[in-house]
Design a protein around this motif. Structure first.
Motif, PDB file in Angstrom:
ATOM      1  N   VAL A   1      -1.073   0.776  -6.171  1.00  0.00           N
ATOM      2  CA  VAL A   1      -1.218   0.311  -4.845  1.00  0.00           C
ATOM      3  C   VAL A   1       0.203   0.133  -4.042  1.00  0.00           C
ATOM      4  O   VAL A   1       0.459   0.561  -2.854  1.00  0.00           O
TER       5      VAL A   1
ATOM      6  N   ARG B   1      -8.610  -3.117  -2.414  1.00  0.00           N
ATOM      7  CA  ARG B   1      -8.122  -2.039  -3.657  1.00  0.00           C
ATOM      8  C   ARG B   1      -7.270  -2.966  -4.376  1.00  0.00           C
ATOM      9  O   ARG B   1      -7.742  -2.902  -5.903  1.00  0.00           O
ATOM     10  N   SER B   2      -6.589  -4.042  -4.342  1.00  0.00           N
ATOM     11  CA  SER B   2      -6.065  -4.868  -5.180  1.00  0.00           C
ATOM     12  C   SER B   2      -6.996  -5.740  -5.630  1.00  0.00           C
ATOM     13  O   SER B   2      -7.146  -6.208  -6.901  1.00  0.00           O
TER      14      SER B   2
ATOM     15  N   GLN C   1      -7.790  -2.483   3.498  1.00  0.00           N
ATOM     16  CA  GLN C   1      -8.021  -1.494   2.457  1.00  0.00           C
ATOM     17  C   GLN C   1      -6.864  -1.911   1.301  1.00  0.00           C
ATOM     18  O   GLN C   1      -7.253  -1.924  -0.128  1.00  0.00           O
ATOM     19  N   ILE C   2      -5.719  -2.640   1.575  1.00  0.00           N
ATOM     20  CA  ILE C   2      -5.036  -2.710   0.452  1.00  0.00           C
ATOM     21  C   ILE C   2      -5.616  -4.295   0.031  1.00  0.00           C
ATOM     22  O   ILE C   2      -5.476  -4.208  -1.349  1.00  0.00           O
TER      23      ILE C   2
ATOM     24  N   GLY D   1       0.834  -1.321  -0.123  1.00  0.00           N
ATOM     25  CA  GLY D   1      -0.076   0.108   0.030  1.00  0.00           C
ATOM     26  C   GLY D   1       0.542   1.228   0.068  1.00  0.00           C
ATOM     27  O   GLY D   1       0.411   2.430   0.234  1.00  0.00           O
TER      28      GLY D   1
ATOM     29  N   THR E   1      -1.909   5.374   7.261  1.00  0.00           N
ATOM     30  CA  THR E   1      -0.974   4.109   6.817  1.00  0.00           C
ATOM     31  C   THR E   1      -2.299   3.166   6.341  1.00  0.00           C
ATOM     32  O   THR E   1      -3.088   3.052   7.251  1.00  0.00           O
ATOM     33  N   PRO E   2      -2.603   2.698   5.295  1.00  0.00           N
ATOM     34  CA  PRO E   2      -3.684   1.800   4.700  1.00  0.00           C
ATOM     35  C   PRO E   2      -3.638   0.453   5.474  1.00  0.00           C
ATOM     36  O   PRO E   2      -2.456  -0.076   5.714  1.00  0.00           O
TER      37      PRO E   2
ATOM     38  N   SER F   1      -4.588  -3.556   6.203  1.00  0.00           N
ATOM     39  CA  SER F   1      -4.551  -4.873   5.303  1.00  0.00           C
ATOM     40  C   SER F   1      -5.951  -4.912   4.556  1.00  0.00           C
ATOM     41  O   SER F   1      -6.011  -5.146   3.490  1.00  0.00           O
TER      42      SER F   1
ATOM     43  N   ILE G   1      -0.732   4.099  -2.136  1.00  0.00           N
ATOM     44  CA  ILE G   1      -2.126   4.559  -1.861  1.00  0.00           C
ATOM     45  C   ILE G   1      -1.858   5.943  -1.237  1.00  0.00           C
ATOM     46  O   ILE G   1      -1.193   6.064  -0.048  1.00  0.00           O
TER      47      ILE G   1
END
Length: 642
Positions: free
Chosen positions: A467, A351-352, A347-348, A334, A342-343, A345, A337
């Motif tokens: 990302v 997004r992925s 969110q990561i 991330g 900090t994003p 897990s 991003i």
């Protein structure tokens, strides 16, 4: 457009970013040829993919940027034998592709010059997806160009363009010769029109003579098969001459575009001959019951349709062998991003997962119309096309497998597989395997290196770019300077057991101005090299002093006295390679330029340029041959994990 907004790229940058498989050009050519053949037109089709050199020259000469993009990455030229086919062909193309715009040059009464008819069309989605995604970042539009010309026009235009247009100043001193050439051009333009008039007049004479087959051939000017007119039809046409509005007159008075429109509407090709022409006109225009009865008894649209080789051929089935063209196992961290915090897990992962699924929709959605737009579990099959997505957001897990047939190489199936999940440390881990499978080769078949087909999928690129990934260290698209205070960090990267990125370290001496002297690399430009390989390799550059310290701690022998300047590759398996000044100077590399169905073209590059291509190829070959992740083994298993 302002000067600073003008886009200019070097041919090297374009060669790396713009990759158009030959299947795109060949499939466009095939589609166009099929459409025109179905209508029976006389034509020839030529095509080309714009070279990096040609694109660079065009970017330099013209104002391209956000407001105006290059639109003729792929070009198709259609040469027609009859002038009045131009509008017909134009209409066929508009019904075959999504039109952007037509452009044509104007004619004046006092001047004879080429009349250009150029059309810009959108690439079909399935062909656009075959082109490298970096292409669209180079101010290149997702379009292709079609030029329509007559055969006479094609011939004299090329002569006029090369001999007079490019030497306009010279011809200005010889007006009598210029006038002479104009008269020739006028004659050739008249030839285009005269050919049509000739066959129209001949068709009328043949009508008056009662030669029905020859009349149809001359009047409609289509490529006809050799079938003879059915005796019953000929007899009916002869008897019907007693009527004023007889059938033969109706056939002769039918405009040529009407017949061609009927041919173009057929769901499949039919034999084009005197019988099918009359049958089509009767079905759409005359509706004569006597003709209908005759043609029904003959099954006219299938009469003379030969079984093709493809319909009768039988193949021996052979097992498919997988060939990897890209693989990766890496943490998605991330780091790219953009947000204050900090994003997480979650969110990561989300997004992925969204990037992967949207890539599938863009590539395969045109085939699977019921595919949902949002990320979900989905499965679909259409013959050689397959999509499987298993999505479990609660467990932060997505597994997917897609595949499609190769449009150019028979028997080859392309596939892409990805696994996205969190590990015990709540890190998001992405695994990717891109490749193809084809029948096991015969004993006499020479398998090409998979490196030729090195290709990472678009979703991997988007995840890396938008990302961010961590593979021993953060992935960056620009060179990083090797500083003494960062040596412990770099040594940790070097020894990371999970690292799958080769580590490229370039150590150079200082010049008299205290700057890094990279002249020893000649045309090898480190910044360009980094932008090419950064999604699967790390690149660091350093001055001599910190460079030697790093090399010594990395276990390179004689690091204190030898090896500078030098380029070092530290492979993830613990091996390393060193290249010095002589290696760069003496390097010779056979670069693969382009591929066609029946030939391959190479050129030999030497010195720094050759060294650049060698190192890029070595990094790619290592990637496809390494043991990172072999996918879901669907050559053994029948389903991917849930």
């Amino acid at each position: 457009m302002k000067e600073q907004e003008k886009a200019v790229f070097t041919k090297e940058e374009l060669a790396v970013a713009v990759r158009v498989p030959t299947v795109v050009e060949q499939d466009l050519k095939r589609i166009i040829s099929d459409r025109l053949e179905q209508c029976g037109l006389y034509f020839r089709v030529f095509s080309r993919i714009k070279t990096a050199t040609s694109m660079a020259r065009k970017f330099e000469m013209k104002e391209y940027g956000e407001g105006r993009k290059l639109q003729d990455l792929i070009g198709v030229r259609i040469n027609l034998y009859f002038e009045d086919d131009t509008d017909i062909c134009k209409n066929i193309m508009e019904h075959s592709f999504e039109l952007v715009d037509w452009s044509t040059s104007e004619r004046s009464e006092a001047e004879f010059k080429p009349t250009k008819l150029n059309g810009v069309f959108r690439l079909p989605d399935y062909l656009k997806s075959e082109i490298s995604s970096d292409t669209w970042e180079m101010f290149i539009d997702d379009t292709f160009e079609i030029q329509i010309k007559t055969m006479f026009f094609e011939g004299w235009h090329e002569i006029e363009h090369d001999m007079r247009y490019k030497g306009e100043e010279l011809w200005g001193h010889y007006p009598s010769f210029s006038r002479y050439l104009n008269s020739i051009l006028a004659t050739l333009e008249l030839c285009d029109k005269s050919m049509v008039t000739l066959f129209e007049d001949l068709g009328h004479e043949l009508y008056k003579s009662g030669r029905w087959s020859d009349m149809i051939k001359s009047h409609f000017r289509l490529k006809l098969g050799t079938a003879s007119l059915y005796p019953e039809v000929e007899e009916l046409l002869n008897k019907d001459m007693e009527r004023v509005e007889n059938l033969a007159k109706k056939i002769y008075k039918t405009p040529r575009p009407v017949l061609i429109e009927q041919l173009s509407k057929r769901s499949r090709k039919i034999p084009i001959n005197v019988n099918t022409i009359i049958a089509l006109l009767n079905d759409s225009q005359f509706h004569d019951s006597r003709l209908s009865a005759i043609f029904k008894s003959y099954d006219v649209y299938n009469d003379g349709r030969e079984e093709s080789l493809a319909e009768s051929r039988h193949y021996e089935l052979r097992p498919l062998t997988r060939h990897t063209v890209f693989q990766m196992c890496t943490q998605v961290d991330g780091s790219r991003i953009r947000q204050e915090q900090t994003p997480s897990s979650r969110q990561i992962f989300e997004r992925s997962a969204d990037i992967i699924y949207k890539w599938i929709v863009r590539k395969y959605g045109v085939l699977f119309k019921d595919m949902p737009q949002g990320v979900c579990t989905y499965h679909a099959d259409i013959l050689a096309y397959h999509v499987t997505v298993n999505y479990d957001p609660g467990r932060y897990r997505l597994n997917m497998h897609v595949r499609h047939m190769d449009m150019e190489v028979g028997g080859r199936i392309w596939y892409s597989e990805a696994s996205l999940e969190t590990d015990a440390n709540e890190r998001v881990i992405l695994k990717v395997c891109n490749g193809y499978a084809e029948p096991e080769p015969d004993d006499n078949f020479v398998q090409e290196s998979a490196g030729i087909f090195f290709s990472y999928p678009g979703y991997y690129k988007s995840i890396v770019d938008n990302v961010g990934i961590f593979n021993g260290t953060v992935c960056m698209n620009k060179r990083r300077l090797l500083r003494e205070e960062r040596l412990p960090e770099l040594l940790q990267v070097l020894r990371d057991p999970e690292r799958n990125f080769p580590l490229v370290v370039i150590v150079s001496k200082e010049n008299q101005d205290g700057m890094m002297d990279e002249d020893w690399l000649a045309p090898f430009r480190v910044s360009d090299f980094t932008r090419t390989v950064w999604r699967y390799a790390h690149v660091f550059t350093g001055y001599e002093e910190p460079g030697r310290k790093f090399l010594k701690q990395a276990g390179v022998p004689d690091a204190e006295t030898e090896g500078v300047p030098g380029l070092y590759i530290f492979w993830p398996d613990g091996a390393w390679d060193r290249y010095g000044v002589e290696d760069v100077k003496n390097c010779s590399f056979g670069r693969h330029m382009e591929a066609r169905v029946d030939m391959r073209t190479y050129d030999i590059v030497r010195g720094g340029q050759g060294f650049y291509h060698k190192i890029v190829t070595d990094l790619r070959d290592w990637n496809v041959s390494a043991d990172m992740w072999e996918g879901f083994k669907l050559d053994i298993l029948t389903e991917i994990p849930q």
